[in-house]
Design a protein around this motif. Sequence first.
Motif, PDB file in Angstrom:
ATOM      1  N   MET A   3       0.839  -1.193   0.000  1.00  9.21           N
ATOM      2  CA  MET A   3       0.000   0.000   0.000  1.00  9.21           C
ATOM      3  C   MET A   3       0.868   1.235   0.000  1.00  9.21           C
ATOM      4  O   MET A   3       1.692   1.419   0.874  1.00  9.21           O
ATOM      5  CB  MET A   3      -0.910  -0.012   1.243  1.00  9.21           C
ATOM      6  N   THR A   4       0.723   2.088  -0.990  1.00  9.94           N
ATOM      7  CA  THR A   4       1.491   3.329  -1.062  1.00  9.94           C
ATOM      8  C   THR A   4       0.595   4.510  -0.759  1.00  9.94           C
ATOM      9  O   THR A   4      -0.626   4.447  -0.889  1.00  9.94           O
ATOM     10  CB  THR A   4       2.119   3.501  -2.448  1.00  9.94           C
ATOM     11  N   ALA A   5       1.208   5.588  -0.363  1.00 11.95           N
ATOM     12  CA  ALA A   5       0.445   6.793  -0.043  1.00 11.95           C
ATOM     13  C   ALA A   5       1.260   8.002  -0.434  1.00 11.95           C
ATOM     14  O   ALA A   5       2.470   7.954  -0.591  1.00 11.95           O
ATOM     15  CB  ALA A   5       0.112   6.838   1.452  1.00 11.95           C
ATOM     16  N   THR A   6       0.556   9.102  -0.608  1.00 15.74           N
ATOM     17  CA  THR A   6       1.226  10.353  -0.960  1.00 15.74           C
ATOM     18  C   THR A   6       1.409  11.162   0.317  1.00 15.74           C
ATOM     19  O   THR A   6       0.422  11.599   0.929  1.00 15.74           O
ATOM     20  CB  THR A   6       0.386  11.136  -1.977  1.00 15.74           C
ATOM     21  N   ALA A   7       2.624  11.368   0.733  1.00 15.55           N
ATOM     22  CA  ALA A   7       2.917  12.101   1.959  1.00 15.55           C
ATOM     23  C   ALA A   7       3.119  13.572   1.658  1.00 15.55           C
ATOM     24  O   ALA A   7       3.843  13.930   0.745  1.00 15.55           O
ATOM     25  CB  ALA A   7       4.158  11.528   2.636  1.00 15.55           C
ATOM     26  N   THR A   8       2.446  14.451   2.418  1.00  8.70           N
ATOM     27  CA  THR A   8       2.606  15.893   2.252  1.00  8.70           C
ATOM     28  C   THR A   8       2.748  16.500   3.642  1.00  8.70           C
ATOM     29  O   THR A   8       1.780  16.572   4.398  1.00  8.70           O
ATOM     30  CB  THR A   8       1.379  16.491   1.533  1.00  8.70           C
ATOM     31  N   ASN A   9       3.979  16.926   3.991  1.00  8.36           N
ATOM     32  CA  ASN A   9       4.293  17.371   5.349  1.00  8.36           C
ATOM     33  C   ASN A   9       3.903  16.276   6.336  1.00  8.36           C
ATOM     34  O   ASN A   9       4.368  15.160   6.249  1.00  8.36           O
ATOM     35  CB  ASN A   9       3.602  18.711   5.646  1.00  8.36           C
ATOM     36  N   ASN A  10       2.964  16.570   7.246  1.00 11.14           N
ATOM     37  CA  ASN A  10       2.560  15.562   8.219  1.00 11.14           C
ATOM     38  C   ASN A  10       1.290  14.831   7.806  1.00 11.14           C
ATOM     39  O   ASN A  10       0.687  14.131   8.601  1.00 11.14           O
ATOM     40  CB  ASN A  10       2.351  16.220   9.592  1.00 11.14           C
ATOM     41  N   LEU A  11       0.864  15.001   6.554  1.00  5.71           N
ATOM     42  CA  LEU A  11      -0.389  14.423   6.086  1.00  5.71           C
ATOM     43  C   LEU A  11      -0.101  13.320   5.097  1.00  5.71           C
ATOM     44  O   LEU A  11       0.705  13.474   4.171  1.00  5.71           O
ATOM     45  CB  LEU A  11      -1.242  15.515   5.420  1.00  5.71           C
ATOM     46  N   SER A  12      -0.756  12.187   5.246  1.00  5.57           N
ATOM     47  CA  SER A  12      -0.555  11.063   4.351  1.00  5.57           C
ATOM     48  C   SER A  12      -1.881  10.701   3.705  1.00  5.57           C
ATOM     49  O   SER A  12      -2.824  10.299   4.392  1.00  5.57           O
ATOM     50  CB  SER A  12      -0.011   9.858   5.134  1.00  5.57           C
ATOM     51  N   VAL A  13      -1.953  10.894   2.376  1.00  2.19           N
ATOM     52  CA  VAL A  13      -3.194  10.650   1.642  1.00  2.19           C
ATOM     53  C   VAL A  13      -3.115   9.276   0.965  1.00  2.19           C
ATOM     54  O   VAL A  13      -2.317   9.090   0.046  1.00  2.19           O
ATOM     55  CB  VAL A  13      -3.432  11.740   0.568  1.00  2.19           C
ATOM     56  N   PRO A  14      -3.891   8.289   1.394  1.00  6.60           N
ATOM     57  CA  PRO A  14      -3.821   6.945   0.802  1.00  6.60           C
ATOM     58  C   PRO A  14      -4.231   6.966  -0.669  1.00  6.60           C
ATOM     59  O   PRO A  14      -5.135   7.704  -1.062  1.00  6.60           O
ATOM     60  CB  PRO A  14      -4.816   6.131   1.645  1.00  6.60           C
ATOM     61  N   GLU A  15      -3.560   6.144  -1.474  1.00  2.00           N
ATOM     62  CA  GLU A  15      -3.905   6.046  -2.879  1.00  2.00           C
ATOM     63  C   GLU A  15      -5.124   5.172  -3.108  1.00  2.00           C
ATOM     64  O   GLU A  15      -5.813   5.309  -4.106  1.00  2.00           O
ATOM     65  CB  GLU A  15      -2.713   5.501  -3.680  1.00  2.00           C
ATOM     66  N   LEU A  16      -5.384   4.225  -2.184  1.00  2.00           N
ATOM     67  CA  LEU A  16      -6.543   3.326  -2.299  1.00  2.00           C
ATOM     68  C   LEU A  16      -7.389   3.449  -1.036  1.00  2.00           C
ATOM     69  O   LEU A  16      -7.484   2.511  -0.228  1.00  2.00           O
ATOM     70  CB  LEU A  16      -6.077   1.881  -2.509  1.00  2.00           C
ATOM     71  N   PRO A  17      -8.033   4.585  -0.824  1.00  2.05           N
ATOM     72  CA  PRO A  17      -8.776   4.791   0.429  1.00  2.05           C
ATOM     73  C   PRO A  17      -9.939   3.834   0.617  1.00  2.05           C
ATOM     74  O   PRO A  17     -10.356   3.588   1.752  1.00  2.05           O
ATOM     75  CB  PRO A  17      -9.254   6.242   0.314  1.00  2.05           C
ATOM     76  N   HIS A  18     -10.449   3.271  -0.482  1.00  4.26           N
ATOM     77  CA  HIS A  18     -11.598   2.363  -0.337  1.00  4.26           C
ATOM     78  C   HIS A  18     -11.223   1.051   0.332  1.00  4.26           C
ATOM     79  O   HIS A  18     -12.101   0.292   0.749  1.00  4.26           O
ATOM     80  CB  HIS A  18     -12.226   2.089  -1.702  1.00  4.26           C
ATOM     81  N   THR A  19      -9.922   0.767   0.445  1.00  2.50           N
ATOM     82  CA  THR A  19      -9.487  -0.493   1.050  1.00  2.50           C
ATOM     83  C   THR A  19      -9.248  -0.367   2.551  1.00  2.50           C
ATOM     84  O   THR A  19      -8.987  -1.370   3.215  1.00  2.50           O
ATOM     85  CB  THR A  19      -8.183  -0.970   0.390  1.00  2.50           C
ATOM     86  N   LEU A  20      -9.341   0.852   3.091  1.00  2.00           N
ATOM     87  CA  LEU A  20      -8.976   1.087   4.487  1.00  2.00           C
ATOM     88  C   LEU A  20     -10.205   1.308   5.363  1.00  2.00           C
ATOM     89  O   LEU A  20     -11.192   1.916   4.928  1.00  2.00           O
ATOM     90  CB  LEU A  20      -8.065   2.314   4.586  1.00  2.00           C
ATOM     91  N   PRO A  21     -10.153   0.854   6.635  1.00  2.00           N
ATOM     92  CA  PRO A  21     -11.242   1.170   7.567  1.00  2.00           C
ATOM     93  C   PRO A  21     -11.220   2.647   7.919  1.00  2.00           C
ATOM     94  O   PRO A  21     -10.195   3.330   7.797  1.00  2.00           O
ATOM     95  CB  PRO A  21     -10.914   0.298   8.780  1.00  2.00           C
ATOM     96  N   ALA A  22     -12.356   3.151   8.348  1.00  2.00           N
ATOM     97  CA  ALA A  22     -12.503   4.577   8.606  1.00  2.00           C
ATOM     98  C   ALA A  22     -11.514   5.079   9.651  1.00  2.00           C
ATOM     99  O   ALA A  22     -10.958   6.173   9.520  1.00  2.00           O
ATOM    100  CB  ALA A  22     -13.932   4.870   9.054  1.00  2.00           C
ATOM    101  N   GLU A  23     -11.279   4.291  10.703  1.00  2.00           N
ATOM    102  CA  GLU A  23     -10.383   4.734  11.762  1.00  2.00           C
ATOM    103  C   GLU A  23      -8.977   5.001  11.223  1.00  2.00           C
ATOM    104  O   GLU A  23      -8.324   5.984  11.594  1.00  2.00           O
ATOM    105  CB  GLU A  23     -10.322   3.670  12.876  1.00  2.00           C
ATOM    106  N   GLN A  24      -8.502   4.139  10.337  1.00  2.00           N
ATOM    107  CA  GLN A  24      -7.162   4.311   9.783  1.00  2.00           C
ATOM    108  C   GLN A  24      -7.085   5.534   8.869  1.00  2.00           C
ATOM    109  O   GLN A  24      -6.101   6.264   8.864  1.00  2.00           O
ATOM    110  CB  GLN A  24      -6.756   3.047   9.024  1.00  2.00           C
ATOM    111  N   LEU A  25      -8.165   5.767   8.122  1.00  2.00           N
ATOM    112  CA  LEU A  25      -8.192   6.928   7.233  1.00  2.00           C
ATOM    113  C   LEU A  25      -8.148   8.230   8.028  1.00  2.00           C
ATOM    114  O   LEU A  25      -7.411   9.162   7.689  1.00  2.00           O
ATOM    115  CB  LEU A  25      -9.460   6.903   6.373  1.00  2.00           C
ATOM    116  N   VAL A  26      -8.950   8.295   9.080  1.00  2.00           N
ATOM    117  CA  VAL A  26      -8.988   9.503   9.905  1.00  2.00           C
ATOM    118  C   VAL A  26      -7.617   9.780  10.507  1.00  2.00           C
ATOM    119  O   VAL A  26      -7.145  10.926  10.556  1.00  2.00           O
ATOM    120  CB  VAL A  26     -10.057   9.334  11.013  1.00  2.00           C
ATOM    121  N   LYS A  27      -6.958   8.726  10.932  1.00  4.80           N
ATOM    122  CA  LYS A  27      -5.619   8.882  11.531  1.00  4.80           C
ATOM    123  C   LYS A  27      -4.615   9.366  10.492  1.00  4.80           C
ATOM    124  O   LYS A  27      -3.812  10.271  10.759  1.00  4.80           O
ATOM    125  CB  LYS A  27      -5.182   7.554  12.133  1.00  4.80           C
ATOM    126  N   SER A  28      -4.652   8.763   9.294  1.00  3.66           N
ATOM    127  CA  SER A  28      -3.678   9.151   8.270  1.00  3.66           C
ATOM    128  C   SER A  28      -3.900  10.581   7.792  1.00  3.66           C
ATOM    129  O   SER A  28      -2.972  11.246   7.339  1.00  3.66           O
ATOM    130  CB  SER A  28      -3.737   8.179   7.094  1.00  3.66           C
TER     131      SER A  28
END
Length: 893
Positions: free
Chosen positions: A1-26
Motif C-alpha cells: 500500500m502506497t500513499a502520498t505524503a505531504t508534510n505531516n499528512l498522508s493521503v492513501p492512494e486506495l482509500p476504499h481499502t482502508l477502515p474509517a479509523e485508519q483513514l482519519v488517523k492518516s
Amino acid sequence: MTATATNNLSVPELPHTLPAEQLVKSLAVDAKSGLTGDEANRRLEQYGPNALQEAKRESAWSIAVRQFNSVIVWILAAAAIISFLLGETVEGWAIIAVILINAITGFVLEFNASQSMDALRKMDTNPARVWRDGRVHEISSEDVTLGDILMVEAGDLVAADASLLEANQLQVDESALTGESLPVEKATAPTAEDAPLGDQHNRLFKGTAVTGGNGRAVITGIGQQTELGKIATMVEQAERTATPLEAKLDSLSKVLIWVTVGLAGLFLIVGLIRGEEVRQLIETSIALAIAAIPEGMSVVATIALAYGMLRLAEKKVIVKRLSAVETLGGTNVIFTDKTGTLTQNRIEVHTIQLPDARADVDVQAADQTLNVTNGDTQIIESDVYQQLVLAGVLANNADYNPHDTDTKEVGDPVEVALLKFAYAAGQDPDIIREQYPREAEKPFSSDTRMMGTLHRTDNRYVVAVKGAVEEIMDRCPDMDEALQQKQRDMSEQMAADGLRTLAFAYREIDEKPGDDFADSNLTYLGLIGFLDPPRTEVTPALESCREAGIKVIMVTGDHPATALTIARQVHLIEPGEDIALTGRDLKPLDQLTDADRERLMACRVFARVSPTQKLDMIDLYQQQGDIVGMTGDGVNDAPALKKSDIGIAMGQRGTQVAAETAAMVLKDDSFTSIVTAIGQGRVIFENIRKFILFLLSCNMSEIFVVTFAGFLNVGTPLLPLQILFINIITDVFPALALGVGRENSELMKQPPRDPKQPILSRNDWGVIVFYAFVITVAVLGVYLFGTRQLGLSEGVGNSITFYALSFAQLMHVFNLYSGKGHFFKNEITRNRYIWLALLTCIAIMFLTYYVPFLREVLSIQPMQAAPLELIIAAGVVPVIIVQVVRTLTGWGR
C-alpha cells in the motif's frame, strides 16, 4: 500500500481499502469535531481550492486562422499575388474574394467550440456542510479540503471524493460517473483493492447526487485529484483526431497540388523552350493553376454538410460540427451505452415468483393493464398474488400519480415501479393507503437489509415487509428447507438474468405488536424481479445496423448479467452468446497480446468499464482503421466521446458535460436516431463524392482545353478570369444541387465504405478523365471549327469557348446519376435543385453577355447566330457520347 505524503499528512492512494479509523488517523483529523479553522485554512492554502482546472479554450482568432491553413488556399493566394504583380488587379481581387468566401463560411459554421471544462466547473458551485471546530459549517464546495468531515443527506451533490465514516440508509445516484442505472446503497465497510468505482460502496464521489438517507465522510480527494477531476483531465488531454472527410479532402487537395504544379511547370518549361513570351506563359500557367483547383469545393462541401445538419435537426439529431455528419455515415463500429439508449431508463416489474408459480409480466401502468408474457398465466388470479401487490404498496415510501405531469414520480425508482405494478394490476395505491393507514415503519438499513411497515384496518393490524430474500425467509417460520432452497435458487437465477430482486412477506394480527413487528412470524409471499426494459424500436434498428455492416458494442457501467440480458432482448447478441467482459478483464492497451486483442474484438458486451478503459477500447478499433462512434450521457463518458471519431450524447438524460463534449446530441436519446443519422451521413458522403466527380471532371476539362490548345499552338481559348468565373459560378450551383440530394434507398443495405480508401477510387479518376476528355474534344472542336472554318476572330473564338465550356459543364450534371433508373428518371432528374441550378446558371450566362460591365471584365465579344449553334452542340454532344458508352459498357456508373 502506497500513499502520498505531504508534510505531516498522508493521503492513501486506495482509500476504499482502508477502515474509517485508519483513514482519519492518516489524514490527521478528529472524526467528531473535524478540522480546526486554522488547520483548514492552512490545508486550503497548501493544496489549493477544490476546483477543476480550466481548460484552454480555442479563441475565435485561432478558428479564423485555421480556415486559411490549407494548401489550396495557399496556391490560390500565390496566384492572386502573381496576378497583382502582372497588373491583373481584377483577377487578383476575384481570387481573394473566393478565399474570403470559403473562410467566412467555415468560420461561421465552426464557431461553436467545445465548452467541456466550463460544464465540468459548473458542478463545483454548490454549498457543502463540514464539521469544523466541533460545529457544522456551510461553506462553498471550493473551500473544502483534505481531511474535512463532510455531512451529506438526500438532495445534496457530493462536494469531493470521500470515505464514509457513517451511513444511515444512504443511497447515491452515481449514474453520471459510473453508468449504474440504480442508486447505490452505501456502507462503511472497506472494499476490495481491485473494486471498480461502481462497487466501492464505502466511497462518495464528487459530482454525484445523494438520493436518500444521510452520512458522514472524511474527504480524501479534492479538485483534479477526484475521480471527476481525473475525467476532466482526460477530456482536456484527449485530442480530436481529424475526421475521415477532413483527411480525405486533405489527401485529395495534395493530389490536386501536384497536378497543378506539374502541369503549370511543364507548360512554362515547354513554352520557354519554344521561345514564347514569358508574360503570356505566366498568365497561362496561372490559368492552369486556377483550372486545376476546384475553388468551390470547400464551399459546396460546407453547405452540403450544413444542409445535412438541418435535415438531421428535423429528426431530433443536433450536429455541432459539420464534418461529424459525414463521419457518422462512414462509421462501422458503434460503442453504445445501455441505460436509456437501448433501454427505457425506467425500472419496471419484470418477473413474479410466487412459492408455487412464476411469470414474466408486461406492466402498462398508464393503461392499467398487466399482461403475462411468459410463464403461468393464472398467476394473477391467485390470492397470494393479490397479497404481493398489497405488500408492494404498503412497504413503500414513493409516490406515483399517472395524471400529474409535473410530479408524476417521486421516490426510489424500485418503489415507484411497485406502485406502477399495482396500477397495472387494477389497484389504486392511494385507496389502499387510505384503507391501511400506517402506524409504524422499520426503515431499511444495511444491517437488516429489509424494510417493514405496520398498518391498521378493521381493528386488525397488517405487517408488510420487503428486502433481501435471505433476510425475509429467516423471518418466515412456516417455510420448509426445500421451499427456501427453491426460492434462493430462483433469486440467484433472476440475478443472473440481470434482474434486481426483492422478497416480500406479510403478517396479520389482532393486537398491535411492539417495535419488533417485522422481525418474526411472517408469511412468505414471493419474489419480484425488476428490470429497465429495452426500447421496442431498438431491435429493428440493430437489424438495420447488421444489414449496413455496422458492428454495435454495448459498454455500460451496469452489472454484467444485466447487460447480457438486455443485449439478448434487443438481439444485440445471439441467443446462446453469454460472453460479457468486465473492467477487471481488460488490460492496458500496451500490454495486450494477440490473443487478448482477438478476445476483445470478439466480445460485444462490456460491463463495469472505467473511462480509461473506454478510451483504450476506442483506440484499439481506431488503430485498425475503423471509424468509431461512441454514445454516452455521463461525466464518465466525456473523454471517450471526445476521443471517438464521432461522439454522440444523450440530450434528455445526459449531463451537460457529455452534451458539450460530443459532436452530436440526440434530443430523443434513441438508438434509432443514430441509425437515421448514419443513413443521412451515407447520403451526404455519396453526394459529396458526386459533386467532387462533377467539379474535378469540369476542372480537368478546363486543364485539357488550356493545355491542348497551348501544345497545339492554336491560341488562348480561355482566359484566367473566365476560368475562375466558371469555377465559382457555373460549376458551383450544379455541384451544390448534387450536394443536397436526398435519395438513400439502397445505401443502408450496403456495407460501410472502407475507411482506408480515399474519397475517390482509381475507377473514379478514370471516369473523371473520360468525362473531361469528352467535354474537351467537344469544346476545342467548336473553337477550332469557329476560328478555322468560319473565320471567326480569336476574341470571338475565346467567347465561344467560354460559353461552350460553361454549357457543356452544366449539361454534364446529367451524367452523374448512379445508374439506378434510366436517363430521364433518376435521382438527378428528380432533384428540383438541379433544375433550379441550371436555370440560375443559364440566366447568369445571359447576364455576362448583355451586361456591359461583365462583358468587359470577362472579355466577351459580340457573336452572331452561328456561334450559338456551336455552343449548344458543345453541351449536348458530350452527354450523348457518355450515355452511349455507359449503355454499351456499363462503365462510368
